[in-house]
Design a protein around this motif. Structure first.
Motif, mmCIF file in Angstrom:
data_model
loop_
_atom_site.group_PDB
_atom_site.id
_atom_site.type_symbol
_atom_site.label_atom_id
_atom_site.label_comp_id
_atom_site.label_asym_id
_atom_site.label_seq_id
_atom_site.Cartn_x
_atom_site.Cartn_y
_atom_site.Cartn_z
ATOM 1 N N LYS A 202 -4.493 -15.197 -1.315
ATOM 2 C CA LYS A 202 -3.767 -14.718 -0.142
ATOM 3 C C LYS A 202 -4.307 -13.330 0.229
ATOM 4 O O LYS A 202 -3.824 -12.316 -0.267
ATOM 5 C CB LYS A 202 -2.268 -14.659 -0.415
ATOM 6 C CG LYS A 202 -1.662 -16.038 -0.640
ATOM 7 C CD LYS A 202 -0.147 -15.990 -0.626
ATOM 8 C CE LYS A 202 0.441 -17.401 -0.707
ATOM 9 N NZ LYS A 202 1.912 -17.394 -0.618
ATOM 10 N N ALA B 70 -3.913 -11.322 2.564
ATOM 11 C CA ALA B 70 -2.966 -10.330 3.084
ATOM 12 C C ALA B 70 -2.369 -9.477 1.972
ATOM 13 O O ALA B 70 -1.868 -8.377 2.231
ATOM 14 C CB ALA B 70 -1.847 -11.023 3.862
ATOM 15 N N PHE B 71 -2.438 -9.959 0.741
ATOM 16 C CA PHE B 71 -1.898 -9.198 -0.391
ATOM 17 C C PHE B 71 -2.711 -7.937 -0.697
ATOM 18 O O PHE B 71 -2.285 -7.089 -1.468
ATOM 19 C CB PHE B 71 -1.834 -10.068 -1.643
ATOM 20 C CG PHE B 71 -0.687 -11.041 -1.672
ATOM 21 C CD1 PHE B 71 0.256 -11.072 -0.655
ATOM 22 C CD2 PHE B 71 -0.542 -11.925 -2.725
ATOM 23 C CE1 PHE B 71 1.316 -11.961 -0.684
ATOM 24 C CE2 PHE B 71 0.520 -12.825 -2.780
ATOM 25 C CZ PHE B 71 1.449 -12.840 -1.747
ATOM 26 N N LYS B 72 -3.899 -7.808 -0.078
ATOM 27 C CA LYS B 72 -4.740 -6.638 -0.362
ATOM 28 C C LYS B 72 -4.023 -5.342 -0.009
ATOM 29 O O LYS B 72 -4.286 -4.291 -0.603
ATOM 30 C CB LYS B 72 -6.064 -6.719 0.395
ATOM 31 C CG LYS B 72 -5.963 -6.529 1.903
ATOM 32 C CD LYS B 72 -7.301 -6.677 2.574
ATOM 33 C CE LYS B 72 -7.223 -6.353 4.064
ATOM 34 N NZ LYS B 72 -6.245 -7.182 4.808
ATOM 35 N N ASP B 73 -3.103 -5.392 0.950
ATOM 36 C CA ASP B 73 -2.401 -4.173 1.362
ATOM 37 C C ASP B 73 -1.239 -3.822 0.441
ATOM 38 O O ASP B 73 -0.535 -2.835 0.687
ATOM 39 C CB ASP B 73 -1.920 -4.305 2.805
ATOM 40 C CG ASP B 73 -3.078 -4.300 3.786
ATOM 41 O OD1 ASP B 73 -4.011 -3.501 3.587
ATOM 42 O OD2 ASP B 73 -3.073 -5.101 4.740
ATOM 43 N N PHE B 74 -1.049 -4.617 -0.611
ATOM 44 C CA PHE B 74 -0.116 -4.241 -1.668
ATOM 45 C C PHE B 74 -0.806 -3.368 -2.720
ATOM 46 O O PHE B 74 -0.214 -3.052 -3.747
ATOM 47 C CB PHE B 74 0.465 -5.480 -2.349
ATOM 48 C CG PHE B 74 1.561 -6.156 -1.562
ATOM 49 C CD1 PHE B 74 2.510 -5.419 -0.872
ATOM 50 C CD2 PHE B 74 1.653 -7.544 -1.526
ATOM 51 C CE1 PHE B 74 3.529 -6.045 -0.170
ATOM 52 C CE2 PHE B 74 2.673 -8.177 -0.829
ATOM 53 C CZ PHE B 74 3.619 -7.424 -0.141
ATOM 54 N N TRP C 68 2.041 -3.475 5.857
ATOM 55 C CA TRP C 68 2.700 -4.496 5.050
ATOM 56 C C TRP C 68 3.305 -5.633 5.866
ATOM 57 O O TRP C 68 3.896 -6.541 5.301
ATOM 58 C CB TRP C 68 3.769 -3.845 4.167
ATOM 59 C CG TRP C 68 3.190 -2.802 3.273
ATOM 60 C CD1 TRP C 68 2.260 -2.983 2.290
ATOM 61 C CD2 TRP C 68 3.478 -1.408 3.303
ATOM 62 N NE1 TRP C 68 1.961 -1.786 1.696
ATOM 63 C CE2 TRP C 68 2.694 -0.795 2.289
ATOM 64 C CE3 TRP C 68 4.336 -0.603 4.065
ATOM 65 C CZ2 TRP C 68 2.733 0.573 2.045
ATOM 66 C CZ3 TRP C 68 4.367 0.759 3.808
ATOM 67 C CH2 TRP C 68 3.575 1.332 2.809
ATOM 68 N N GLN D 9 1.873 -8.108 7.458
ATOM 69 C CA GLN D 9 1.261 -9.388 7.086
ATOM 70 C C GLN D 9 1.433 -9.681 5.606
ATOM 71 O O GLN D 9 1.536 -10.849 5.200
ATOM 72 C CB GLN D 9 -0.222 -9.386 7.465
ATOM 73 C CG GLN D 9 -0.477 -9.200 8.947
ATOM 74 C CD GLN D 9 0.293 -10.206 9.799
ATOM 75 O OE1 GLN D 9 0.291 -11.411 9.513
ATOM 76 N NE2 GLN D 9 0.952 -9.721 10.838
ATOM 77 N N SER D 10 1.482 -8.649 4.788
ATOM 78 C CA SER D 10 1.619 -8.842 3.341
ATOM 79 C C SER D 10 2.942 -9.517 2.996
ATOM 80 O O SER D 10 2.985 -10.474 2.214
ATOM 81 C CB SER D 10 1.523 -7.497 2.618
ATOM 82 O OG SER D 10 0.297 -6.861 2.899
ATOM 83 N N VAL E 294 4.376 -9.187 -7.207
ATOM 84 C CA VAL E 294 4.487 -10.030 -6.013
ATOM 85 C C VAL E 294 5.325 -11.263 -6.309
ATOM 86 O O VAL E 294 6.113 -11.714 -5.460
ATOM 87 C CB VAL E 294 3.078 -10.422 -5.518
ATOM 88 C CG1 VAL E 294 3.168 -11.451 -4.397
ATOM 89 C CG2 VAL E 294 2.314 -9.191 -5.036
ATOM 90 N N ILE F 103 -5.200 -12.010 -4.584
ATOM 91 C CA ILE F 103 -5.723 -11.586 -3.287
ATOM 92 C C ILE F 103 -6.702 -12.623 -2.736
ATOM 93 O O ILE F 103 -6.739 -12.873 -1.533
ATOM 94 C CB ILE F 103 -6.382 -10.207 -3.407
ATOM 95 C CG1 ILE F 103 -5.304 -9.152 -3.717
ATOM 96 C CG2 ILE F 103 -7.131 -9.833 -2.138
ATOM 97 C CD1 ILE F 103 -5.849 -7.778 -4.012
#
Length: 311
Positions: free
Chosen positions: A233, A235-239, A165, A167-168, A149, A230
């Motif tokens: 942030k 939103a990083f969970k979808d990475f 992705w 929001q990510s 990231v 995560i």
């Protein structure tokens, strides 16, 4: 847990149509003769004895019908499992919403094709064990590596409307982001250098290269963000990886358990890794789960001691 794919099929498949690949539309059916019949399929509770009614949409390289037969990664996995269970496959062509509705209403025995596990869907139907784990992947032009990231900071990032992705990428520090209505514009801007990195369904990148051999797109896998990243942030969970499974009616527990046993065999005997490789994926990314995935389903649709299948 967000689903990997929530966009309309038309948006996802626009790039394939533009490349001149024929897709089957409307309602269609085909039958694949199982390698064995009779006792193997007894007691599975399918809508019709000895037959597996499968709802799909045209979504290559995961599912489609060509020359009267299902093709694609998810299709091959199901065909191997159904053959071992003595079930003949009959397909019903629909769209993504129709796929889910067909299963939840009991009009289909199973639906397949990049369906990500979610708690909400698990309340309305049954998920098999994961048939593979879809990783966060990037489409890039050239050989410059982007691994984490942090490597994305300040870049021009893109994705297609409806993918998780959205929001990510907007949460990446200093990133300039663009969300495209379909994959055509996404790949066009990537090729023209108007975005640096694009997030889209992983195998669509390799499939795009197959249908357009002169394209310069490369597939790179993103190292999953840490728990601390995560937490800072969400939103990083979808990475992270997403579990892709087959989806069945709520009452189809016997069929679900039978498919689970066959899925586990495919992990163990090397067939799944070979299928993933054939369709452009890396088995180390698609067939080995991130540990965090296990806890998502424990106590929801799996017991506390459940273990994820792996190669």
């Amino acid at each position: 847990m967000s689903e990997r794919r929530i966009l309309s099929p038309a948006k996802a498949l626009a790039v394939v149509v533009a490349a001149g690949v024929l897709l089957t539309a409307g309602c269609s059916s085909a039958e694949t003769t199982a390698t064995s019949n009779g006792s193997a399929s007894a007691g599975l509770g399918t809508i019709e004895k000895g037959k597996l009614k499968v709802a799909i949409e045209p979504y290559m390289p995961y599912t489609d019908i060509k020359n009267g037969k299902m093709v694609g990664l998810d299709a091959e996995i199901l065909q191997a499992a159904a053959g071992a269970l003595g079930l003949r496959i009959e397909t019903q062509m629909t769209d993504f919403k129709g796929m889910l509705n067909s299963v939840q209403s009991g009009r289909a025995d199973v639906t397949i094709g990049g369906i990500g596990w979610s708690k909400d869907r698990a309340e309305k139907g049954l998920f098999t064990d994961p048939v593979y784990y879809s990783p966060a992947a990037m489409a890039v032009v050239g050989d410059k590596p982007y691994k984490t990231v942090d490597d994305l900071k300040g870049l021009r990032l893109g994705t297609v409307s409806g993918y998780v992705w959205e929001q990510s990428i907007k949460a990446v520090d200093g990133a300039q982001t663009k969300v495209y209505p379909d994959a055509n514009g996404f790949f066009a801007d990537l090729a023209a250098g108007r975005i640096d990195v694009g997030f889209i369904d992983p195998l669509l990148v390799t499939y795009q290269r197959q249908v357009q051999p002169n394209s310069k797109f490369q597939l790179q896998y993103l190292t999953p963000p840490t728990d601390a990243q995560i937490a800072a942030k969400p939103a990083f969970k979808d990475f992270r990886q997403i579990q892709v499974s087959f989806y069945l009616p709520k009452q189809a527990s016997a069929l679900e358990k039978a498919l689970d046993a066959q899925i586990d065999k495919l992990y163990q005997n090397g067939q799944l890794a070979a299928m993933v490789t054939k369709w452009g994926g890396d088995p180390q990314q698609f067939c080995k789960p991130d540990p965090y995935l296990e806890t998502l389903r424990q106590g929801v649709d799996r017991p506390a001691g459940w273990k994820l299948p792996t190669i």
